[in-house]
Design a protein around this motif. Structure first.
Motif, mmCIF file in Angstrom:
data_model
loop_
_atom_site.group_PDB
_atom_site.id
_atom_site.type_symbol
_atom_site.label_atom_id
_atom_site.label_comp_id
_atom_site.label_asym_id
_atom_site.label_seq_id
_atom_site.Cartn_x
_atom_site.Cartn_y
_atom_site.Cartn_z
ATOM 1 N N SER A 189 -24.666 13.415 -11.172
ATOM 2 C CA SER A 189 -23.686 12.502 -10.599
ATOM 3 C C SER A 189 -24.370 11.186 -10.269
ATOM 4 O O SER A 189 -25.475 11.162 -9.749
ATOM 5 N N ARG A 190 -23.712 10.101 -10.614
ATOM 6 C CA ARG A 190 -24.256 8.785 -10.269
ATOM 7 C C ARG A 190 -23.896 8.387 -8.852
ATOM 8 O O ARG A 190 -24.399 7.394 -8.343
ATOM 9 N N ASN A 191 -23.000 9.164 -8.236
ATOM 10 C CA ASN A 191 -22.574 8.885 -6.877
ATOM 11 C C ASN A 191 -23.615 9.431 -5.903
ATOM 12 O O ASN A 191 -23.890 10.639 -5.866
ATOM 13 N N VAL A 192 -24.220 8.548 -5.096
ATOM 14 C CA VAL A 192 -25.295 8.956 -4.182
ATOM 15 C C VAL A 192 -24.783 9.964 -3.164
ATOM 16 O O VAL A 192 -25.446 10.976 -2.873
ATOM 17 N N VAL A 229 -26.172 13.828 -2.652
ATOM 18 C CA VAL A 229 -26.661 14.380 -1.374
ATOM 19 C C VAL A 229 -25.895 15.655 -1.033
ATOM 20 O O VAL A 229 -26.492 16.654 -0.615
ATOM 21 N N VAL A 230 -24.583 15.622 -1.210
ATOM 22 C CA VAL A 230 -23.763 16.815 -0.925
ATOM 23 C C VAL A 230 -24.191 17.975 -1.820
ATOM 24 O O VAL A 230 -24.314 19.118 -1.361
ATOM 25 N N ASP A 231 -24.431 17.692 -3.104
ATOM 26 C CA ASP A 231 -24.861 18.745 -4.025
ATOM 27 C C ASP A 231 -26.211 19.321 -3.606
ATOM 28 O O ASP A 231 -26.407 20.548 -3.620
ATOM 29 N N PHE A 232 -27.142 18.447 -3.236
ATOM 30 C CA PHE A 232 -28.471 18.910 -2.813
ATOM 31 C C PHE A 232 -28.374 19.781 -1.560
ATOM 32 O O PHE A 232 -28.934 20.881 -1.501
ATOM 33 N N LEU A 233 -27.638 19.281 -0.571
ATOM 34 C CA LEU A 233 -27.487 20.039 0.673
ATOM 35 C C LEU A 233 -26.728 21.344 0.429
ATOM 36 O O LEU A 233 -27.093 22.400 0.962
ATOM 37 N N GLY A 234 -25.661 21.263 -0.387
ATOM 38 C CA GLY A 234 -24.842 22.440 -0.630
ATOM 39 C C GLY A 234 -25.572 23.538 -1.367
ATOM 40 O O GLY A 234 -25.321 24.724 -1.119
ATOM 41 N N TYR A 235 -26.471 23.173 -2.252
ATOM 42 C CA TYR A 235 -27.243 24.186 -2.971
ATOM 43 C C TYR A 235 -28.089 25.015 -2.005
ATOM 44 O O TYR A 235 -28.224 26.231 -2.163
ATOM 45 N N HIS A 236 -28.623 24.356 -0.990
ATOM 46 C CA HIS A 236 -29.477 25.044 -0.022
ATOM 47 C C HIS A 236 -28.668 25.653 1.128
ATOM 48 O O HIS A 236 -28.998 26.757 1.596
ATOM 49 N N ASN A 237 -27.635 24.951 1.576
ATOM 50 C CA ASN A 237 -26.822 25.463 2.689
ATOM 51 C C ASN A 237 -25.458 24.785 2.665
ATOM 52 O O ASN A 237 -25.345 23.616 3.018
ATOM 53 N N ILE A 238 -24.452 25.527 2.281
ATOM 54 C CA ILE A 238 -23.116 24.951 2.111
ATOM 55 C C ILE A 238 -22.523 24.486 3.436
ATOM 56 O O ILE A 238 -21.739 23.536 3.488
ATOM 57 N N MET A 239 -22.928 25.109 4.536
ATOM 58 C CA MET A 239 -22.429 24.698 5.839
ATOM 59 C C MET A 239 -22.980 23.328 6.231
ATOM 60 O O MET A 239 -22.273 22.504 6.815
ATOM 61 N N VAL A 240 -24.232 23.086 5.888
ATOM 62 C CA VAL A 240 -24.832 21.782 6.169
ATOM 63 C C VAL A 240 -24.145 20.702 5.330
ATOM 64 O O VAL A 240 -23.847 19.603 5.822
ATOM 65 N N ALA A 241 -23.875 21.010 4.069
ATOM 66 C CA ALA A 241 -23.178 20.057 3.199
ATOM 67 C C ALA A 241 -21.793 19.742 3.744
ATOM 68 O O ALA A 241 -21.352 18.591 3.725
ATOM 69 N N SER A 242 -21.113 20.768 4.229
ATOM 70 C CA SER A 242 -19.780 20.586 4.801
ATOM 71 C C SER A 242 -19.836 19.694 6.042
ATOM 72 O O SER A 242 -19.015 18.795 6.219
ATOM 73 N N PHE A 243 -20.832 19.937 6.916
ATOM 74 C CA PHE A 243 -20.979 19.123 8.123
ATOM 75 C C PHE A 243 -21.311 17.682 7.764
ATOM 76 O O PHE A 243 -20.798 16.733 8.377
ATOM 77 N N PHE A 244 -22.149 17.506 6.750
ATOM 78 C CA PHE A 244 -22.508 16.155 6.304
ATOM 79 C C PHE A 244 -21.260 15.406 5.828
ATOM 80 O O PHE A 244 -21.052 14.239 6.176
ATOM 81 N N LYS A 245 -20.429 16.073 5.050
ATOM 82 C CA LYS A 245 -19.212 15.420 4.578
ATOM 83 C C LYS A 245 -18.300 15.076 5.753
ATOM 84 O O LYS A 245 -17.716 13.992 5.806
ATOM 85 N N TYR A 246 -18.167 16.018 6.694
ATOM 86 C CA TYR A 246 -17.341 15.764 7.880
ATOM 87 C C TYR A 246 -17.851 14.532 8.628
ATOM 88 O O TYR A 246 -17.074 13.675 9.061
ATOM 89 N N LEU A 247 -19.164 14.419 8.780
ATOM 90 C CA LEU A 247 -19.773 13.306 9.495
ATOM 91 C C LEU A 247 -19.502 11.988 8.780
ATOM 92 O O LEU A 247 -19.100 10.993 9.414
#
Length: 332
Positions: free
Chosen positions: A298-301, A305-323
């Motif tokens: 993805s060219r979208n930064v 970041v969401v993909d990187f975080l989600g691969y390791h911890n989907i809850m962290v990725a979800s919180f990041f998106k919420y933030l």
């Protein structure tokens, strides 16, 4: 009126407890300028006055036929109608919706003149009183696309659902010879769409809005999200991914990306409806989707970041998106 043997269009209308809307629907069918059609009213076990309304219309119009069956849901009612349909083409009308007078004639003209398998029209969203809420346009003028292009649009367009729903379309009846609506499932249109369109060569698009879709406050789709709906959304997306995997690489990539994004969104918005074990399933699915779409990148930064975080911890990725969404809304 003598019954015609060469019926061109079968109009299938499932009916279930819609006494407040049914007459408006049937009047709009009666008022069609195209007249070579039959109407199959499939009463799916109504307990209100829907039966009496159907019988009144059947009595005065020989093109209308009434069938009563035990309650089996919308998919079952549509499949029941297909069993008795005799037209070369078929349309599905929801019994709380209504039509412009040229609905059948325009779709029939489009599908036959262009030797297409399906024709699709733009539509209106209306409230229960008939007030217009939105005009959902295909934004393509009148044109021809392939079934695979239609499937691409369902995943890439913001209003992609306009290509998925079955009620703003006319189909060659033979398309349903070996294909049926999935019994007992919510989101029946989504379940059938990828199987229906994958090998279709021509879909004719009519940019004129000809169908009035009524958003009822008490409808199933407007009754709020629950675990069953969430799980059904997951299942039909996985079914779509499996179908595309060995048939169309581009659609497979899109479906995998869409599912990956859906996982983050559903946890971000509805974590309270999910169990820990179910979130673990979604975590596993997310990682598989990352692997499936790795070559595209993805060219979208933000998405990276969401993909990187989600691969390791989907809850962290979800919180990041919420933030991020929260901060963006505050800035706006």
């Amino acid at each position: 009126m003598k019954e015609k043997d060469n019926i061109l269009v079968s109009v299938i209308i499932p009916v279930y407890n819609v006494e407040n809307f049914l007459e408006r629907c049937l009047i709009s069918v009666e008022n069609q300028v195209f007249d070579n059609y039959e109407v199959l009213l499939i009463d799916d076990g109504s307990t209100d006055n829907s039966k009496e309304i159907c019988e009144r219309f059947v009595k005065k119009d020989s093109r209308m036929k009434y069938f009563h069956k035990h309650n089996g849901g919308l998919s079952d009612a549509r499949n029941y109608g297909l069993r008795y349909a005799r037209g070369r083409y078929v349309v599905f009308i929801d019994s709380d919706d209504y039509l412009e007078a040229s609905f059948l004639s325009t779709l029939y003209d489009g599908v036959t003149r262009n030797n297409a398998e399906v024709s699709v029209c733009s539509f209106y969203l209306n409230d229960e009183d008939g007030n217009e809420l939105l005009n959902i346009s295909l934004n393509d003028n009148d044109s021809i696309i392939t079934g695979r292009e239609l499937l691409r649009r369902t995943m890439e367009y913001d209003d992609g659902y306009s290509y998925v729903v079955v009620w703003n379309k006319m189909y060659k009846r033979e398309l349903f010879k070996d294909l049926k609506f999935k019994y007992g499932q919510l989101y029946e249109d989504e379940w059938i769409s990828h199987h229906l369109y994958l090998e279709i060569k021509k879909v004719y698009l009519v940019d004129t809005p000809l169908y009035h879709y009524v958003q009822r406050k008490k409808s199933i789709m407007n009754s709020g999200l629950d675990f069953n709906k969430i799980n059904t959304q997951r299942e039909y997306q996985l079914d779509r991914i499996r179908l595309y995997k060995d048939r169309d690489e581009h659609l497979y990539q899109l479906a995998s990306i869409n599912y990956k994004n859906w996982i983050v969104d559903i946890i971000y918005r509805n974590k309270n409806l999910l169990t820990k074990n179910y979130i673990k399933k979604l975590q596993s699915d997310f990682r598989q989707s990352i692997v499936s779409t790795k070559s595209r990148g993805s060219r979208n930064v933000f998405r990276k970041v969401v993909d990187f975080l989600g691969y390791h911890n989907i809850m962290v990725a979800s919180f990041f998106k919420y933030l991020i969404v929260t901060l963006k809304n505050k800035i706006i």
